[in-house]
Scaffold this motif. Sequence first.
Motif, PDB file in Angstrom:
ATOM      1  N   VAL A  39       0.828  -1.214   0.000  1.00  0.00           N
ATOM      2  CA  VAL A  39       0.000   0.000   0.000  1.00  0.00           C
ATOM      3  C   VAL A  39       0.861   1.262   0.000  1.00  0.00           C
ATOM      4  N   ARG A  42      -0.895   4.780   0.603  1.00  0.00           N
ATOM      5  CA  ARG A  42      -1.991   5.181  -0.289  1.00  0.00           C
ATOM      6  C   ARG A  42      -3.328   4.762   0.320  1.00  0.00           C
ATOM      7  N   LEU A  45      -6.365   4.548  -2.159  1.00  0.00           N
ATOM      8  CA  LEU A  45      -6.487   3.323  -2.948  1.00  0.00           C
ATOM      9  C   LEU A  45      -6.918   2.149  -2.085  1.00  0.00           C
ATOM     10  N   LEU A  46      -6.397   2.083  -0.841  1.00  0.00           N
ATOM     11  CA  LEU A  46      -6.752   0.976   0.049  1.00  0.00           C
ATOM     12  C   LEU A  46      -8.235   0.992   0.372  1.00  0.00           C
ATOM     13  N   ASP A 239       2.681  -6.804  -6.035  1.00  0.00           N
ATOM     14  CA  ASP A 239       3.083  -5.416  -5.781  1.00  0.00           C
ATOM     15  C   ASP A 239       3.179  -4.689  -7.106  1.00  0.00           C
ATOM     16  N   ALA A 242       1.974   0.853  -5.996  1.00  0.00           N
ATOM     17  CA  ALA A 242       0.853   1.788  -5.830  1.00  0.00           C
ATOM     18  C   ALA A 242       1.295   3.230  -5.639  1.00  0.00           C
ATOM     19  N   TYR A 243       2.369   3.462  -4.887  1.00  0.00           N
ATOM     20  CA  TYR A 243       2.755   4.834  -4.560  1.00  0.00           C
ATOM     21  C   TYR A 243       3.204   5.611  -5.790  1.00  0.00           C
ATOM     22  N   LEU A 248      -3.322  -0.180  -7.146  1.00  0.00           N
ATOM     23  CA  LEU A 248      -3.180  -1.123  -6.032  1.00  0.00           C
ATOM     24  C   LEU A 248      -3.881  -2.420  -6.415  1.00  0.00           C
ATOM     25  N   GLU A 263      -8.098  -4.963  -9.205  1.00  0.00           N
ATOM     26  CA  GLU A 263      -7.238  -3.785  -9.169  1.00  0.00           C
ATOM     27  C   GLU A 263      -8.044  -2.524  -8.892  1.00  0.00           C
TER      28      GLU A 263
END
Length: 271
Positions: A39, A42, A45-46, A239, A242-243, A248, A263
């Motif tokens: 994550v 983020r 997004l989570l 992975d 995401a950042y 994500l 996604e």
Amino acid sequence: MKKLFARIFGAFEPESARRGAPRLASDEFPRALYVIGDVHGRLDLLEALEEQIARHAGVVGEDIWVVLVGDVVDRGPSSAQVIDHLLAPPKWGFRRFCLSGNHEQAMLEAFESAEALEWWCRFGGIETLASYGVSISQLDPGARSWETNRAVLEAYIPREHVQFLSDLPVMIRVRSYVLVHAGLRPGIALKDQTDRDLRWFRHETDAAENNGWQSDYCVVHGHTIVERPLITPEQIAIDTGAYMSDRLTAVCLRSGQEPIIIEQLGPSQHN
């Protein structure tokens, strides 16, 4: 948290006591197991991905498990807020677990010495500190006054956040799936994998490179960024950075069924 682990998983695997971090195992498969990649701060997004998971699962209860593979902190803008989110009961009603990654370890070690703090700041910690309201100008990473630096960390980072990070397991095994942050070292028995292996080892993520690798388990991991999720009988890599990618990724695992990728795309992916 340890009481929750004991209630759900029965007991820690014996080797966890001598290695330090908990290692959990269940021979009972939940109705669905969703595993979320790195994550890295983020929260936006989570939260959106968890809502997607709830819709995908349909009727949501405690037989739906959601596991984050670690590296929930650093690099992104909202690490403190992500930990607050993970400390709160899931609004959707599923069971949620989080693994310890190398960035959680680095954050904990930053409390121990000036050198560790300086390294963490270069490793993504500056963004995490900012999420707690700490400016780098408040610190002296060069360590002229370590006690002052430690006092700043303790003043801004809640003890419950530090305890949360300290309690995280490094492995959850659910039947033949092994969930870890980084990976499993080939040729090493599961019980002999070190905490460092589970937090730091990098798998080859080219499926062609893995054709000769045999394992009794399918390892589900993050840590190594892939452009697209990788699914093979021995490895699932989720992975997707995401950042920096604004994407994500999660995988849905059900007993006897093929994995399903889910996604969550951020604003830049919709332009």
